[in-house]
Design an enzyme around this catalytic site. Structure first.
Site, PDB file in Angstrom:
ATOM      1  N   TYR A 112       0.841  -1.201   0.000  1.00 50.53           N
ATOM      2  CA  TYR A 112       0.000   0.000   0.000  1.00 50.53           C
ATOM      3  C   TYR A 112       0.878   1.254   0.000  1.00 50.53           C
ATOM      4  CZ  TYR A 112      -2.876   3.784   1.782  1.00 50.53           C
ATOM      5  OH  TYR A 112      -3.480   5.018   1.946  1.00 50.53           O
ATOM      6  N   ASN A 159      -4.241   9.798  10.420  1.00 47.55           N
ATOM      7  CA  ASN A 159      -5.489   9.030  10.597  1.00 47.55           C
ATOM      8  C   ASN A 159      -6.716   9.914  10.408  1.00 47.55           C
ATOM      9  OD1 ASN A 159      -3.274   7.517  11.913  1.00 47.55           O
ATOM     10  ND2 ASN A 159      -4.901   6.036  12.248  1.00 47.55           N
ATOM     11  N   ARG A 170      -1.683   7.414  17.638  1.00 48.87           N
ATOM     12  CA  ARG A 170      -1.847   7.899  16.266  1.00 48.87           C
ATOM     13  C   ARG A 170      -2.326   9.351  16.276  1.00 48.87           C
ATOM     14  NH1 ARG A 170       0.474   3.958  15.785  1.00 48.87           N
ATOM     15  NH2 ARG A 170       0.125   2.124  14.496  1.00 48.87           N
ATOM     16  N   ASP A 207       2.233  -2.589  12.678  1.00 44.29           N
ATOM     17  CA  ASP A 207       1.726  -1.398  13.377  1.00 44.29           C
ATOM     18  C   ASP A 207       2.823  -0.812  14.264  1.00 44.29           C
ATOM     19  OD1 ASP A 207      -0.857  -1.141  12.506  1.00 44.29           O
ATOM     20  OD2 ASP A 207      -1.806  -1.947  14.316  1.00 44.29           O
TER      21      ASP A 207
END
Ligand code: UDP
Length: 349
Positions: free
Chosen positions: A153, A187, A242, A305
Site C-alpha cells: 500500500y 489518521n 496515532r 503497526d
C-alpha cells in the site's frame, strides 16, 4: 474552477466534492464504485442544494485513459484531486498486484490523461504509510524523513509521488504549466458536520468507526467487543498512538494547497494535528461522547503497526497557513456518531 475528484463516491473524496461545490466550483466525480457508493454521490447532490447542478458523475475506471482524457476535455477540467485508491494495508500484502494496478498504474493512467487534456494542477492523496516504520527519534514525523514503506500500500503510493515529481520537473523544463502536491494523510476521521456525509467502508478496519459500530451493537461476530491490538507498546498506557485528523480539516488542506500551487511546484505536506492519541484515549473519548460503555479485549499487536505515529504539521502551516482547526477528537467522534445513528446501513439505506 472545474475540478475532477477521483474517488468522489468514497469517504474522503465525497467530503472534498461537497466542499468544492459549496465553494462554488464545478465538480466532476469519477469513481468505478468498486468500494465507493452511488448513495454518497446522491447525498452530495442533496447537500449541495442549488449548486448540485455544478456536479457531474462518471462511473469510470482510472485505467481507462482514453475515456478519462475525453471526459476531462469535455468538462474543461483545470485541476484534479486524486483520492481514488485501494487503502487496506493487510489486503495490500495479500493482493499486491491489485494495489500496484489501482494505486500506481491507475494514477499513471490518470496523469497521462490529465497531461493530454491540458490539466494544470494535481493534488494527490498520499499517506503516512510511505514513511514505513519510523523509529522513536523520528516522531513527530517531518516530510524530509526518508520514506521506506513496509507494505505494498505505502509503496504503491510512494511510486506515484515519484512519477508526479518527475513529470512536474519535465513540465517545468519544457515551459508547460503544471504543478502538484502530495498530501500525506495521518489518521483521517469524523464526518461532515451538517450530517450529509459519513464514513462507510466494507470491510471496516479503522479504529473510530469500529468503536462506534461496537457501541451501536453492529459487530455481532466480535460480541461487539473492541479488540485492542497491542497493550504492551512503549507508550504511556501501552496502546498505540496515532494522529487523528478531521476529514473536513483535511479537505480544507486540499483547498488551501490548490490555491497556493504555482507552475513547477512539487509540494509535499503532512496532514495531521501534531498530537498523538492512544487507542485507550480514543475509547475513553468515545465513551464520553456517546455516554455508553465499550467492551474491550486485549489482542496481539497487528503486524506492521508501529507504536507511535504523529505528524509534525509545521511545514504546511509555515508555507500556506493551514492548520487543523479541530484540535480535540470529541467533535470528530460526535459527527461520525450522529451520521452512523441516522444511517444504520451507511449508504446502503
Ligand atoms: N486498532 C485497534 N483495534 C481495532 C482497529 C484498530 O486496536 O479494531 C488500533 C490499530 O492497531 C492502530 C490504531 O487503532 O494502532 C489505529 O488503527 P487504524 O486502522 O484506524 O489506522 P492505522 O493507524 O492503522 O492507519
Amino acid at each position: 474552477m472545474h475540478i475532477l475528484v477521483t474517488g468522489g463516491a468514497g469517504y474522503i473524496g465525497s467530503h472534498a466534492a461537497l466542499r468544492l461545490l459549496r465553494d462554488g466550483h464545478r465538480v466532476v466525480i469519477v469513481d468505478n464504485l468498486y468500494r465507493g457508493h452511488a448513495g454518497a454521490v446522491n447525498a452530495i447532490a442533496r447537500a449541495a442544494g442549488r449548486n448540485a447542478s455544478n456536479l457531474n458523475f462518471h462511473r469510470l475506471d482510472l485505467l481507462d485513459t482514453q475515456a478519462l482524457e475525453h471526459m476531462m476535455r469535455a468538462h474543461a477540467v483545470h485541476a484534479v484531486m486524486h483520492f481514488a485508491a485501494l487503502t487496506y494495508v493487510g489486503e495490500s500484502v495479500n493482493r499486491p498486484l491489485d494495489y500496484w494496478r489501482a494505486n500506481t498504474a491507475g494514477a499513471l493512467s490518470l496523469l497521462t490523461a490529465a497531461d493530454a487534456a491540458g490539466v494544470t494542477r494535481l493534488i494527490f492523496s498520499s499517506t503516512a504509510a510511505t514513511y514505513g516504520e519510523p523509529g522513536p527519534q523520528d516522531v513527530p514525523i517531518r516530510e524530509d524523513l526518508v520514506q521506506r514503506p513496509i507494505n505494498p500500500y505505502g509503496a504503491s503510493k510512494l511510486a506515484f509521488e515519484r512519477i508526479l515529481t518527475e513529470h512536474t520537473h519535465a513540465c517545468k523544463a519544457s515551459g508547460k504549466d503544471f504543478a502538484c502536491a502530495f498530501l500525506r494523510y495521518f489518521n483521517v476521521c469524523g464526518s461532515d458536520r451538517s450530517g450529509a456525509l459519513g464514513e462507510h467502508h466494507d470491510p471496516e478496519t479503522h479504529l473510530i468507526p469500529i468503536v462506534l459500530h461496537c457501541l451501536l451493537g453492529r459487530r455481532p461476530q466480535s460480541s461487539n467487543t473492541l479488540s485492542i491490538f497491542g497493550h504492551d507498546y512503549p507508550t504511556p498506557d501501552g496502546t498505540a498512538v496515532r494522529d487523528y485528523v478531521n476529514v473536513e480539516d483535511l479537505v480544507d488542506a486540499h483547498v488551501h494547497t490548490l490555491a497556493a500551487l504555482k507552475a513547477g511546484d512539487v509540494r509535499s505536506y503532512n496532514i495531521g494535528t501534531g498530537t498523538g492519541l492512544s487507542v485507550r484515549q480514543i475509547v475513553d473519548a468515545a465513551e464520553r461522547v456517546t455516554g455508553l460503555k465499550l467492551k474491550t479485549a486485549d489482542a496481539p499487536r497487528r503486524a506492521g503497526d508501529p507504536a507511535t505515529l504523529y505528524a509534525d504539521p509545521g511545514k504546511i502551516a509555515r508555507e500556506i497557513g493551514w492548520k487543523a482547526a479541530t484540535r480535540e477528537v470529541e467533535p470528530m467522534i460526535e459527527h461520525a456518531w450522529a451520521w452512523m445513528k441516522a444511517n444504520p446501513r451507511g449508504y446502503a439505506n
